[in-house]
Enzyme design. Structure first.
Site, mmCIF file in Angstrom:
data_model
loop_
_atom_site.group_PDB
_atom_site.id
_atom_site.type_symbol
_atom_site.label_atom_id
_atom_site.label_comp_id
_atom_site.label_asym_id
_atom_site.label_seq_id
_atom_site.Cartn_x
_atom_site.Cartn_y
_atom_site.Cartn_z
ATOM 1 N N GLY A 239 0.761 -1.245 0.000
ATOM 2 C CA GLY A 239 0.000 0.000 0.000
ATOM 3 C C GLY A 239 0.790 1.293 0.000
ATOM 4 C CD GLU A 290 0.854 -8.983 2.157
ATOM 5 O OE1 GLU A 290 -0.077 -8.375 1.592
ATOM 6 O OE2 GLU A 290 0.656 -9.823 3.044
ATOM 7 N NE ARG A 293 0.152 2.181 -6.042
ATOM 8 C CZ ARG A 293 -0.911 2.108 -6.857
ATOM 9 N NH1 ARG A 293 -0.840 2.640 -8.051
ATOM 10 N NH2 ARG A 293 -2.015 1.525 -6.454
ATOM 11 N NE ARG A 329 -2.337 2.625 -11.471
ATOM 12 C CZ ARG A 329 -2.323 3.844 -10.993
ATOM 13 N NH1 ARG A 329 -1.815 4.835 -11.681
ATOM 14 N NH2 ARG A 329 -2.812 4.099 -9.807
ATOM 15 C CE1 TYR A 333 -8.340 1.127 -9.994
ATOM 16 C CE2 TYR A 333 -6.370 1.340 -11.319
ATOM 17 C CZ TYR A 333 -7.276 0.551 -10.652
ATOM 18 O OH TYR A 333 -7.106 -0.810 -10.636
ATOM 19 C CB CYS A 360 -14.104 2.843 -30.334
ATOM 20 S SG CYS A 360 -13.178 2.467 -31.810
ATOM 21 C CD GLU A 361 -14.440 1.883 -23.692
ATOM 22 O OE1 GLU A 361 -14.682 2.502 -22.644
ATOM 23 O OE2 GLU A 361 -14.315 0.663 -23.747
HETATM 24 N N1 LLP Z 1 -1.178 -7.002 -0.423
HETATM 25 C C1 LLP Z 1 -2.473 -7.163 -0.739
HETATM 26 C C2 LLP Z 1 -3.300 -8.074 0.052
HETATM 27 C C3 LLP Z 1 -3.026 -6.446 -1.806
HETATM 28 O O1 LLP Z 1 -4.326 -6.580 -2.102
HETATM 29 C C4 LLP Z 1 -2.208 -5.564 -2.561
HETATM 30 C C5 LLP Z 1 -2.734 -4.804 -3.698
HETATM 31 C C6 LLP Z 1 -0.848 -5.455 -2.197
HETATM 32 C C7 LLP Z 1 -0.373 -6.181 -1.110
HETATM 33 C C8 LLP Z 1 0.104 -4.552 -2.916
HETATM 34 O O2 LLP Z 1 -0.273 -3.227 -2.770
HETATM 35 P P1 LLP Z 1 0.670 -2.039 -3.285
HETATM 36 O O3 LLP Z 1 1.900 -2.059 -2.446
HETATM 37 O O4 LLP Z 1 0.968 -2.289 -4.725
HETATM 38 O O5 LLP Z 1 -0.138 -0.823 -3.069
HETATM 39 N N2 LLP Z 1 -4.655 -1.731 -9.818
HETATM 40 C C9 LLP Z 1 -4.619 -0.724 -8.775
HETATM 41 C C10 LLP Z 1 -4.008 -1.232 -7.495
HETATM 42 C C11 LLP Z 1 -4.659 -2.492 -6.950
HETATM 43 C C12 LLP Z 1 -4.035 -2.966 -5.665
HETATM 44 C C13 LLP Z 1 -4.539 -4.312 -5.272
HETATM 45 N N3 LLP Z 1 -3.947 -4.883 -4.099
HETATM 46 C C14 LLP Z 1 -3.896 0.501 -9.310
HETATM 47 O O6 LLP Z 1 -3.446 0.498 -10.445
HETATM 48 O O7 LLP Z 1 -3.793 1.512 -8.617
#
Ligand code: LLP
Length: 458
Positions: A239, A290, A293, A329, A333, A360-361
């Site tokens: 996150g 975890e 990003r 993205r 979003y 086409c959007e």
């Molecule tokens: N752990 C769990 C349980 C998760 O659901 C996620 C991401 C992560 C770790 C990794 O999170 P990060 O460090 O990447 O924030 N497609 C969206 C983001 C979806 C995130 C889903 N879960 C975007 O492009 O912003």
């Protein structure tokens, strides 16, 4: 921070001019910096060193085999959400015993395969899932390592579609119910090994306060669960947000100091969390993280070519050859990605435009009414910070093949993935026999089968 910068007016990735990569590999093209990937991992590890975190890279952010191989060689673990991701990690040389398996909908097939491969833990999201894992582990005469994903009901203050830690969301087990779930699991599920506890409140958190709030709420529960069941670990999820509009000039470190200070960073995260986590680690709890990003987001760009410039009504549109199928993205979003030319114009003139793809959007748009460098047909642009949730969310929409990916390592570059060919984009499809003129008069079992490896007609 990252290793994309201008040198003599040209955008470089480490020591290579991005333009030369686009000339060879074509566009749209993802380009990643290995140095940035490594630096991001080390930076997070260094900042959080007082609690010695075990990093489990979130594969969903970027699942390129080459990037997984790099992560494995850096010695970190993985957070996977499907058997597909788990097998890919293994293929890339990652250790399955360093993998946590998350997700609200694990199938029986996936649980069995994960038990076979031997993972570090299942992050369990519901009681029915716990029951299923217990039953399947019993059949295999194993004890399944499990952590319960707790929904701490803390608002991450991020985009609604990537908020996961409130009671509006499908994730985890409600904070108030967790102690009784552990008790039930302990007394009833003999093939479950209660190994840990996990949270993940959302993605792209630009402020560390919600992290701290969630960890603070969890800390007494972690202590209690460790005392009662000997829990081994506490995963604080992923996150950590990234800065989507970083300076590309030399001296970006100064920029970080001045403007970047308003954003979350590993150092700020550490400052907020270490005092809360230290008492837990002192009692023997292992901390897991975890990150997805944060590791890959700024390490990758999407390179695209300007096809047309058009004015209609009052607006300028820059039509490029990348589209929402390559990077969804902004469409999904409303996310911001910096858009810069690979070659700066001498005049440095700008104009206001929408940069859009050919799909086409109307939502197929990378930016709207933005002041960007003046460009002309044939110019190359970089859509920055596209390394996370770019390629992994790509599709064949509008009959567009999946783009190529290149990894740069100082003066060297190589493909992580070649461009999909148009023919292979429909390789798993077939035409039902009764629609094939020369087959339709034959009895069903005599008809040719397409695709070739389809075993039988259903
Ligand atoms: N752990 C769990 C349980 C998760 O659901 C996620 C991401 C992560 C770790 C990794 O999170 P990060 O460090 O990447 O924030 N497609 C969206 C983001 C979806 C995130 C889903 N879960 C975007 O492009 O912003």
């Amino acid at each position: 921070m990252h290793n994309f910068h201008y040198k003599n007016g040209k955008l470089f990735c480490e020591s290579i001019a991005v333009e030369s990569l686009a000339q060879q590999a074509g566009t749209p093209l993802y380009v990643y910096s290995q140095k940035t990937l490594v630096e991001n991992i080390r930076r997070l590890e260094t900042a959080m060193a007082p609690v010695n975190p075990h990093l489990c890279y979130a594969v969903k952010a970027n699942a390129s085999l080459g990037i997984l191989s790099l992560m494995a060689q850096l010695g970190i673990g993985f957070d996977v959400v499907s058997i597909g991701e788990l097998k890919k990690v293994k293929q890339a040389g990652g250790k399955t015993e360093q993998c946590v398996f998350a997700g609200v909908g694990k199938t029986e097939e996936e649980i069995n395969a994960a038990l076979d491969l031997g993972i570090y833990a299942f992050n369990v999201e519901s009681i029915p899932e716990l029951e299923r894992i217990n039953r399947l582990a019993k059949k295999q005469d194993k004890k399944a390592p499990v952590a319960i994903r707790v929904n701490p009901n803390v608002d991450a203050k991020t985009h609604a579609k990537i908020t996961t830690g409130t009671y509006e969301n499908k994730f985890g087990i409600a904070f108030e119910e967790v102690a009784s779930v552990y008790q039930k699991a302990h007394s009833k599920y003999k093939n479950i090994h209660l190994k840990g506890v996990q949270i993940h409140i959302g993605s792209q958190l630009t402020n560390v306060a919600p992290f701290a709030k969630a960890v603070k709420k969890m800390a007494p529960l972690v202590t209690q669960l460790r005392a009662e069941y000997g829990l081994e670990f506490f995963s604080i999820g992923g996150g950590l947000g990234i800065v989507y509009n970083q300076a590309l000039e030399s001296g970006s470190a100064d920029w970080w100091h001045n403007e970047g200070k308003n954003y979350a960073s590993p150092e700020k995260l550490a400052k907020a969390l270490i005092p809360l986590l230290k008492p837990l680690t002192a009692s023997g709890v292992k901390v897991l993280m975890e990150p997805g990003r944060f590791v890959v987001g700024n390490a990758g760009i999407l390179v695209t070519r300007v096809e047309y410039i058009k004015q209609t009504g009052k607006k300028n549109f820059v039509i490029v050859d990348a589209a929402m199928n390559d990077l969804i993205r902004p469409a999904l979003y409303e996310s911001y990605h910096q858009i810069v030319p690979l070659k700066k114009s001498r005049t440095e003139k700008t104009f206001k435009a929408d940069v859009v793809g050919p799909i086409c959007e109307s939502g197929d748009r990378f930016c709207q009414n933005r002041e960007i460098s003046e460009v002309k047909e044939g110019d190359l642009l970089a859509i920055m910070s596209a390394g996370a949730y770019g390629m992994t969310m790509a599709s064949n929409y509008n009959g567009r093949p999946i783009p190529a990916e290149v990894l740069v390592n100082d003066k060297e570059a190589d493909y992580l993935r070649i461009r999909e060919s148009i023919q292979t984009s429909w390789r798993y499809e077939g035409i039902p026999g009764w629609l094939i003129p020369e087959e339709k008069t034959l009895p069903p079992n005599k008809r040719k089968r397409t695709p070739k490896n389809k075993k039988e007609n259903i």
